[in-house]
Design a protein around this motif. Structure first.
Motif, PDB file in Angstrom:
ATOM      1  N   GLN A  64      38.923  18.213  41.253  1.00  9.66           N
ATOM      2  CA  GLN A  64      39.610  19.187  40.452  1.00  9.66           C
ATOM      3  C   GLN A  64      39.066  20.690  40.507  1.00  9.66           C
ATOM      4  OE1 GLN A  64      39.799  17.211  36.246  1.00  9.66           O
ATOM      5  NE2 GLN A  64      38.974  19.242  35.815  1.00  9.66           N
ATOM      6  N   THR A  65      38.450  20.819  40.824  1.00 16.33           N
ATOM      7  CA  THR A  65      37.276  21.457  40.796  1.00 16.33           C
ATOM      8  C   THR A  65      37.647  23.051  41.945  1.00 16.33           C
ATOM      9  OG1 THR A  65      35.336  21.159  39.666  1.00 16.33           O
ATOM     10  CG2 THR A  65      34.908  22.844  40.974  1.00 16.33           C
ATOM     11  N   LEU A  66      37.382  22.331  43.037  1.00 13.86           N
ATOM     12  CA  LEU A  66      38.249  23.031  43.594  1.00 13.86           C
ATOM     13  C   LEU A  66      40.054  23.618  43.728  1.00 13.86           C
ATOM     14  CD1 LEU A  66      38.129  23.634  47.204  1.00 13.86           C
ATOM     15  CD2 LEU A  66      39.192  21.683  47.326  1.00 13.86           C
ATOM     16  N   VAL A  67      41.081  22.740  43.088  1.00 21.27           N
ATOM     17  CA  VAL A  67      41.840  23.965  42.712  1.00 21.27           C
ATOM     18  C   VAL A  67      42.147  24.619  42.144  1.00 21.27           C
ATOM     19  CG1 VAL A  67      44.030  22.637  42.402  1.00 21.27           C
ATOM     20  CG2 VAL A  67      43.176  20.862  43.695  1.00 21.27           C
ATOM     21  N   THR A  68      41.646  24.220  40.660  1.00 23.84           N
ATOM     22  CA  THR A  68      41.433  24.526  39.293  1.00 23.84           C
ATOM     23  C   THR A  68      40.726  26.388  40.069  1.00 23.84           C
ATOM     24  OG1 THR A  68      39.219  23.778  39.121  1.00 23.84           O
ATOM     25  CG2 THR A  68      41.610  23.552  37.738  1.00 23.84           C
ATOM     26  N   ALA A  69      39.720  26.313  40.202  1.00 24.16           N
ATOM     27  CA  ALA A  69      39.070  27.570  41.441  1.00 24.16           C
ATOM     28  C   ALA A  69      39.747  28.435  42.151  1.00 24.16           C
ATOM     29  CB  ALA A  69      37.187  27.373  42.000  1.00 24.16           C
ATOM     30  N   LEU A  70      40.075  27.513  43.277  1.00 24.28           N
ATOM     31  CA  LEU A  70      41.050  28.425  43.824  1.00 24.28           C
ATOM     32  C   LEU A  70      42.351  28.537  43.442  1.00 24.28           C
ATOM     33  CD1 LEU A  70      41.501  26.023  47.362  1.00 24.28           C
ATOM     34  CD2 LEU A  70      41.278  27.790  47.225  1.00 24.28           C
ATOM     35  N   ILE A  71      43.146  28.278  42.263  1.00 24.25           N
ATOM     36  CA  ILE A  71      44.286  28.993  41.469  1.00 24.25           C
ATOM     37  C   ILE A  71      43.784  30.026  41.044  1.00 24.25           C
ATOM     38  CG2 ILE A  71      45.422  28.771  39.115  1.00 24.25           C
ATOM     39  CD1 ILE A  71      45.609  25.770  40.384  1.00 24.25           C
ATOM     40  N   ALA A  72      42.342  30.097  40.759  1.00 23.11           N
ATOM     41  CA  ALA A  72      41.782  31.571  39.628  1.00 23.11           C
ATOM     42  C   ALA A  72      41.690  32.843  40.870  1.00 23.11           C
ATOM     43  CB  ALA A  72      40.478  30.872  38.944  1.00 23.11           C
ATOM     44  N   ILE A  73      41.185  32.001  42.264  1.00 29.01           N
ATOM     45  CA  ILE A  73      40.668  33.518  43.162  1.00 29.01           C
ATOM     46  C   ILE A  73      42.296  34.042  43.410  1.00 29.01           C
ATOM     47  CG2 ILE A  73      40.054  33.448  45.532  1.00 29.01           C
ATOM     48  CD1 ILE A  73      37.572  31.486  45.140  1.00 29.01           C
ATOM     49  N   VAL A  74      43.158  33.152  43.563  1.00 31.64           N
ATOM     50  CA  VAL A  74      44.629  33.136  44.267  1.00 31.64           C
ATOM     51  C   VAL A  74      45.015  34.268  43.241  1.00 31.64           C
ATOM     52  CG1 VAL A  74      46.259  32.826  44.818  1.00 31.64           C
ATOM     53  CG2 VAL A  74      44.222  32.097  46.339  1.00 31.64           C
ATOM     54  N   SER A  75      45.481  34.154  42.136  1.00 35.28           N
ATOM     55  CA  SER A  75      45.524  34.143  41.119  1.00 35.28           C
ATOM     56  C   SER A  75      44.763  35.988  40.299  1.00 35.28           C
ATOM     57  CB  SER A  75      46.248  33.884  39.599  1.00 35.28           C
ATOM     58  OG  SER A  75      46.483  34.350  38.815  1.00 35.28           O
ATOM     59  N   PHE A  76      43.405  36.059  40.514  1.00 35.88           N
ATOM     60  CA  PHE A  76      42.962  37.094  40.377  1.00 35.88           C
ATOM     61  C   PHE A  76      43.411  38.025  41.394  1.00 35.88           C
ATOM     62  CE2 PHE A  76      39.003  39.548  40.505  1.00 35.88           C
ATOM     63  CZ  PHE A  76      39.219  40.119  39.208  1.00 35.88           C
ATOM     64  N   VAL A  77      42.917  37.362  42.625  1.00 39.74           N
ATOM     65  CA  VAL A  77      43.078  39.005  43.720  1.00 39.74           C
ATOM     66  C   VAL A  77      44.311  39.374  44.185  1.00 39.74           C
ATOM     67  CG1 VAL A  77      42.764  39.042  46.083  1.00 39.74           C
ATOM     68  CG2 VAL A  77      41.341  37.834  44.965  1.00 39.74           C
ATOM     69  N   GLY A  78      45.955  38.227  44.199  1.00 36.40           N
ATOM     70  CA  GLY A  78      47.019  38.871  44.069  1.00 36.40           C
ATOM     71  C   GLY A  78      46.954  39.647  42.953  1.00 36.40           C
ATOM     72  N   VAL A  79      47.125  39.216  41.822  1.00 38.41           N
ATOM     73  CA  VAL A  79      47.578  40.736  40.885  1.00 38.41           C
ATOM     74  C   VAL A  79      46.141  41.893  40.554  1.00 38.41           C
ATOM     75  CG1 VAL A  79      47.275  41.042  38.082  1.00 38.41           C
ATOM     76  CG2 VAL A  79      48.234  39.339  39.567  1.00 38.41           C
ATOM     77  N   LEU A  80      45.004  41.792  41.496  1.00 42.20           N
ATOM     78  CA  LEU A  80      44.084  42.463  41.305  1.00 42.20           C
ATOM     79  C   LEU A  80      44.976  43.266  42.471  1.00 42.20           C
ATOM     80  CD1 LEU A  80      40.952  43.280  40.308  1.00 42.20           C
ATOM     81  CD2 LEU A  80      40.777  42.457  42.901  1.00 42.20           C
ATOM     82  N   TYR A  81      45.356  43.269  43.607  1.00 38.79           N
ATOM     83  CA  TYR A  81      46.341  44.075  44.916  1.00 38.79           C
ATOM     84  C   TYR A  81      47.158  44.834  44.823  1.00 38.79           C
ATOM     85  CZ  TYR A  81      48.829  45.299  49.054  1.00 38.79           C
ATOM     86  OH  TYR A  81      49.761  45.745  49.427  1.00 38.79           O
ATOM     87  N   ALA A  82      48.229  44.390  43.847  1.00 35.59           N
ATOM     88  CA  ALA A  82      49.520  44.600  43.155  1.00 35.59           C
ATOM     89  C   ALA A  82      48.916  45.324  42.232  1.00 35.59           C
ATOM     90  CB  ALA A  82      49.796  43.551  42.212  1.00 35.59           C
ATOM     91  N   ALA A  83      47.944  45.094  40.980  1.00 34.58           N
ATOM     92  CA  ALA A  83      47.217  46.261  39.825  1.00 34.58           C
ATOM     93  C   ALA A  83      46.962  48.098  40.924  1.00 34.58           C
ATOM     94  CB  ALA A  83      46.276  46.202  39.457  1.00 34.58           C
ATOM     95  N   PHE A  84      46.487  47.532  41.673  1.00 31.10           N
ATOM     96  CA  PHE A  84      45.909  48.616  42.402  1.00 31.10           C
ATOM     97  C   PHE A  84      46.497  49.611  43.529  1.00 31.10           C
ATOM     98  CE2 PHE A  84      41.492  46.917  42.973  1.00 31.10           C
ATOM     99  CZ  PHE A  84      40.924  48.235  42.666  1.00 31.10           C
ATOM    100  N   ARG A  85      47.913  48.550  43.908  1.00 37.05           N
ATOM    101  CA  ARG A  85      49.086  49.747  43.900  1.00 37.05           C
ATOM    102  C   ARG A  85      49.790  50.197  43.673  1.00 37.05           C
ATOM    103  NH1 ARG A  85      49.367  51.425  48.895  1.00 37.05           N
ATOM    104  NH2 ARG A  85      51.902  51.252  48.965  1.00 37.05           N
TER     105      ARG A  85
END
Length: 231
Positions: A64-85
């Protein structure tokens, strides 16, 4: 006289922006504490912590930790990139404070409001699917805040969703006897655990209202300061 007036206005604007950065740090601390305590022991602002959690395979309920941590990372990184662009300066035009407010801070508030609405509707009865949705929305909101802080800050080393870099810059400047920006860095660091205390207390006293009490007022205050501060 005109020059003095311009300097005075600019100084007030800088103070307001610095207050916004401290408020965003408070918000990040509250969001991380809420996520860790109420959403399965992960973070939605501190991605370094999530990367470490991914490696702790002997931890109870690691899947459960693996899944939720990965979701947080993917969401954070994806939006981070989009926001910088989204906020790349075009030609000779810089990214203004107004653009930062409209494109980053306001959408962050919208996402956090969705977190509040979902949490209130669930009344603490959070299944795995709902947990993943809330984590994704919260991480996206914190990613927007991270970019906003980077665009707004005029002080090197000030971050609002993690403080390792801030502490490093603070210690470096202390070592070289530089006082520039130290006050803001210290306030930013202190605001993070204060936000965590706020969210923890809110969970104990009124769990259903925790997101409202913990970080929405801070982000709303930041928006008010930005909207009333002329660039």
């Amino acid at each position: 006289m005109a020059t003095e007036r311009v300097v005075s206005v600019d100084a007030r604007r800088v103070r307001r922006v610095h207050a916004v950065l401290v408020l965003l740090s408070f918000s990040a601390g509250a969001a991380d504490a809420f996520a860790f305590l109420a959403l399965g022991g992960i973070f939605t602002a501190n991605m370094t912590g999530n990367l470490v959690l991914i490696g702790m395979f002997s931890r109870p309920e690691f899947a459960q930790t693996l899944v939720t941590a990965l979701i947080a990372i993917v969401s954070f990184v994806g939006v981070l990139y989009a926001a910088f662009r989204l906020t790349v300066p075009t030609g000779a035009l810089p990214v203004t404070q107004r653009h930062t407010l409209r494109r980053l801070v306001l959408p962050s508030l919208v996402l956090q409001t969705l977190v509040v609405a979902i949490w209130a509707a669930l009344r603490g009865d959070v299944g795995m699917v709902e947990r993943c949705i809330v984590i994704s929305l919260s991480a996206a909101a914190l990613a927007l805040q991270t970019v906003a802080a980077k665009k707004l800050s005029d002080i090197e080393g000030v971050t609002t969703t993690y403080v390792t870099g801030t502490l490093t810059t603070t210690m470096h400047d202390l070592a070289v006897r530089s006082a520039h920006g130290q006050g803001l860095r210290v306030l930013s660091v202190v605001a993070l655990p204060v936000g965590a205390v706020s969210a923890t207390a809110a969970l104990l006293l009124a769990a259903e209202l925790c997101p409202v009490v913990a970080w929405l007022p801070a982000v709303a205050a930041a928006i008010l300061l930005l909207s009333t501060s002329r660039p």
